[in-house]
Design a protein around this motif. Structure first.
Motif, PDB file in Angstrom:
ATOM      1  N   LEU A 110       0.821  -1.204   0.000  1.00  0.00           N
ATOM      2  CA  LEU A 110       0.000   0.000   0.000  1.00  0.00           C
ATOM      3  C   LEU A 110       0.857   1.258   0.000  1.00  0.00           C
ATOM      4  N   ALA A 111       1.968   1.218   0.723  1.00  0.00           N
ATOM      5  CA  ALA A 111       2.835   2.393   0.836  1.00  0.00           C
ATOM      6  C   ALA A 111       3.325   2.863  -0.527  1.00  0.00           C
ATOM      7  N   VAL A 112       3.637   1.916  -1.402  1.00  0.00           N
ATOM      8  CA  VAL A 112       4.139   2.257  -2.738  1.00  0.00           C
ATOM      9  C   VAL A 112       2.998   2.371  -3.741  1.00  0.00           C
ATOM     10  N   ASN A 113       2.188   1.335  -3.821  1.00  0.00           N
ATOM     11  CA  ASN A 113       1.209   1.219  -4.897  1.00  0.00           C
ATOM     12  C   ASN A 113       0.043   2.186  -4.773  1.00  0.00           C
ATOM     13  N   VAL A 114      -0.333   2.545  -3.555  1.00  0.00           N
ATOM     14  CA  VAL A 114      -1.492   3.415  -3.364  1.00  0.00           C
ATOM     15  C   VAL A 114      -1.086   4.783  -2.812  1.00  0.00           C
ATOM     16  N   HIS A 115      -0.444   4.787  -1.640  1.00  0.00           N
ATOM     17  CA  HIS A 115      -0.023   6.066  -1.064  1.00  0.00           C
ATOM     18  C   HIS A 115       0.929   6.793  -2.014  1.00  0.00           C
ATOM     19  N   GLY A 116       1.791   6.041  -2.680  1.00  0.00           N
ATOM     20  CA  GLY A 116       2.740   6.646  -3.607  1.00  0.00           C
ATOM     21  C   GLY A 116       2.048   7.357  -4.759  1.00  0.00           C
ATOM     22  N   VAL A 117       1.019   6.717  -5.302  1.00  0.00           N
ATOM     23  CA  VAL A 117       0.254   7.339  -6.393  1.00  0.00           C
ATOM     24  C   VAL A 117      -0.411   8.626  -5.916  1.00  0.00           C
ATOM     25  N   SER A 141      -3.681  -2.760 -12.726  1.00  0.00           N
ATOM     26  CA  SER A 141      -3.446  -4.145 -13.145  1.00  0.00           C
ATOM     27  C   SER A 141      -4.797  -4.800 -13.372  1.00  0.00           C
ATOM     28  N   LEU A 142      -4.815  -5.841 -14.201  1.00  0.00           N
ATOM     29  CA  LEU A 142      -6.031  -6.656 -14.276  1.00  0.00           C
ATOM     30  C   LEU A 142      -6.384  -7.209 -12.899  1.00  0.00           C
ATOM     31  N   ALA A 143      -5.340  -7.431 -12.075  1.00  0.00           N
ATOM     32  CA  ALA A 143      -5.567  -7.936 -10.715  1.00  0.00           C
ATOM     33  C   ALA A 143      -6.252  -6.904  -9.832  1.00  0.00           C
ATOM     34  N   GLY A 144      -6.381  -5.675 -10.323  1.00  0.00           N
ATOM     35  CA  GLY A 144      -7.146  -4.667  -9.612  1.00  0.00           C
ATOM     36  C   GLY A 144      -8.627  -4.726  -9.933  1.00  0.00           C
ATOM     37  N   LEU A 145      -8.964  -5.497 -10.964  1.00  0.00           N
ATOM     38  CA  LEU A 145     -10.371  -5.664 -11.339  1.00  0.00           C
ATOM     39  C   LEU A 145     -10.953  -6.958 -10.775  1.00  0.00           C
ATOM     40  N   ALA A 146     -10.071  -7.899 -10.455  1.00  0.00           N
ATOM     41  CA  ALA A 146     -10.478  -9.158  -9.812  1.00  0.00           C
ATOM     42  C   ALA A 146      -9.268  -9.735  -9.109  1.00  0.00           C
ATOM     43  N   ASN A 147      -9.459 -10.220  -7.895  1.00  0.00           N
ATOM     44  CA  ASN A 147      -8.330 -10.698  -7.099  1.00  0.00           C
ATOM     45  C   ASN A 147      -7.753 -11.987  -7.675  1.00  0.00           C
ATOM     46  N   MET A 148      -6.430 -12.002  -7.867  1.00  0.00           N
ATOM     47  CA  MET A 148      -5.732 -13.207  -8.297  1.00  0.00           C
ATOM     48  C   MET A 148      -5.090 -13.837  -7.063  1.00  0.00           C
ATOM     49  N   ILE A 151      -1.393 -13.632  -5.965  1.00  0.00           N
ATOM     50  CA  ILE A 151      -0.908 -12.289  -5.625  1.00  0.00           C
ATOM     51  C   ILE A 151      -2.051 -11.548  -4.913  1.00  0.00           C
ATOM     52  N   GLY A 152      -2.498 -12.160  -3.835  1.00  0.00           N
ATOM     53  CA  GLY A 152      -3.707 -11.715  -3.160  1.00  0.00           C
ATOM     54  C   GLY A 152      -3.670 -10.302  -2.637  1.00  0.00           C
ATOM     55  N   THR A 153      -2.636  -9.975  -1.865  1.00  0.00           N
ATOM     56  CA  THR A 153      -2.607  -8.628  -1.282  1.00  0.00           C
ATOM     57  C   THR A 153      -2.226  -7.575  -2.320  1.00  0.00           C
ATOM     58  N   TYR A 154      -1.407  -7.948  -3.271  1.00  0.00           N
ATOM     59  CA  TYR A 154      -1.109  -7.042  -4.391  1.00  0.00           C
ATOM     60  C   TYR A 154      -2.396  -6.671  -5.111  1.00  0.00           C
ATOM     61  N   SER A 155      -3.251  -7.663  -5.334  1.00  0.00           N
ATOM     62  CA  SER A 155      -4.528  -7.418  -6.006  1.00  0.00           C
ATOM     63  C   SER A 155      -5.360  -6.404  -5.235  1.00  0.00           C
ATOM     64  N   VAL A 156      -5.340  -6.499  -3.914  1.00  0.00           N
ATOM     65  CA  VAL A 156      -6.081  -5.540  -3.083  1.00  0.00           C
ATOM     66  C   VAL A 156      -5.567  -4.121  -3.326  1.00  0.00           C
ATOM     67  N   THR A 157      -4.252  -3.967  -3.381  1.00  0.00           N
ATOM     68  CA  THR A 157      -3.699  -2.618  -3.588  1.00  0.00           C
ATOM     69  C   THR A 157      -4.052  -2.087  -4.964  1.00  0.00           C
ATOM     70  N   LYS A 158      -4.063  -2.955  -5.959  1.00  0.00           N
ATOM     71  CA  LYS A 158      -4.377  -2.489  -7.302  1.00  0.00           C
ATOM     72  C   LYS A 158      -5.862  -2.206  -7.471  1.00  0.00           C
ATOM     73  N   ALA A 159      -6.699  -2.872  -6.678  1.00  0.00           N
ATOM     74  CA  ALA A 159      -8.122  -2.500  -6.652  1.00  0.00           C
ATOM     75  C   ALA A 159      -8.268  -1.094  -6.091  1.00  0.00           C
ATOM     76  N   ALA A 160      -7.474  -0.783  -5.065  1.00  0.00           N
ATOM     77  CA  ALA A 160      -7.479   0.572  -4.510  1.00  0.00           C
ATOM     78  C   ALA A 160      -6.988   1.581  -5.542  1.00  0.00           C
TER      79      ALA A 160
END
Length: 249
Positions: A110-117, A141-148, A151-160
């Motif tokens: 989250l620190a990089v993928n979300v807060h960073g953005v 990421s496509l993983a932001g549209l559906a959890n893979m 890469i479960g927690t990564y998917s959560v950050t990309k959904a955010a």
């Protein structure tokens, strides 16, 4: 589709995470397509020496850590002429949402993928709003549209990240700023070297991103996998969810 279309020719751009993978490919694509100047953000600007030698003054290595507010503030001062902001910096951890380290992994990403953005975009947005036309692209990421699951927690950050992108689009709807979300599938980078599946190239993604900005696309599906799954997302979100569920274990 947005009415704002941003051709890179003669424009000034900044790419976070611009020293490798998709980010590096986008830097090169922008320069090859006639960008006046590209700031390539990296924690270690020395990794951009080869690109600097090739493109000279048009390529500006920029010390940038999207988790460090001081480097973001300095970058905003140095690169106040930016017209195209590409939020690309990201990290990925392979894990299950059920794993014992899931909460820690989620926090780190989250620190990089979300807060960073958010921190980087907010540092530049006032300047972008003053330009005749500008663009903000956010690599999700496509993983932001559906959890893979792998890469479960990564998917959560990309959904955010997907939601953050929608937020910026709404906030800037009355401004001459194109806000584009980018939803790659599996791409052949260092980040995904342990994923055993067909992968597209960073160069193809970069071309699709720049083409998308020039066409005013708000949702960019930049590779074969994302074209196949992402195009149907609007009509059947469950399709991606079911496909990704097959990656368990």
């Amino acid at each position: 589709m947005s009415e704002v279309k941003i051709n890179p020719e003669g424009k000034v751009a900044l790419v976070s995470g611009g020293n490798r993978g998709i980010g590096k490919a986008i830097v090169v694509e922008l320069l090859e397509r006639g960008a006046k100047k590209v700031y390539a953000g990296a924690r270690n600007p020395e990794t951009l020496v080869v690109l600097k030698e090739k493109y000279g003054d048009r390529l500006v290595p920029l010390k940038l850590d999207v988790t460090d507010e001081a480097t973001i503030a300095e970058a905003a001062k140095v690169a106040s002429d930016v017209e195209i902001l590409i939020n690309n910096a990201g990290v990925l951890k392979f894990d299950s949402i059920l794993g014992k380290d899931a909460a820690v992994n989620l926090s780190d990403q989250l620190a990089v993928n979300v807060h960073g953005v958010i921190n980087l975009t907010n540092a530049f947005v006032e300047g972008l709003k003053q330009k005749d036309a500008a663009a903000i692209a956010v690599v999700s990421s496509l993983a932001g549209l559906a959890n893979m699951p792998v890469i479960g927690t990564y998917s959560v950050t990309k959904a955010a990240v997907h939601s953050v992108t929608q937020g910026y689009r709404a906030e800037l709807a009355e401004r001459n700023v194109l806000v584009a979300g980018v939803y790659p599938g599996a791409i052949d980078t260092d980040m995904t070297k342990d994923m055993e599946m067909g992968k597209d190239t960073p160069e193809n993604v970069a071309k699709a991103v720049v083409d998308g900005l020039a066409a005013g696309q708000e949702d960019i599906y930049p590779d074969v996998m994302s074209e196949q799954l992402g195009v149907g997302y609007g009509s059947s979100p469950k399709t991606i969810e079911k496909e990704f569920a097959k990656f368990i274990g």
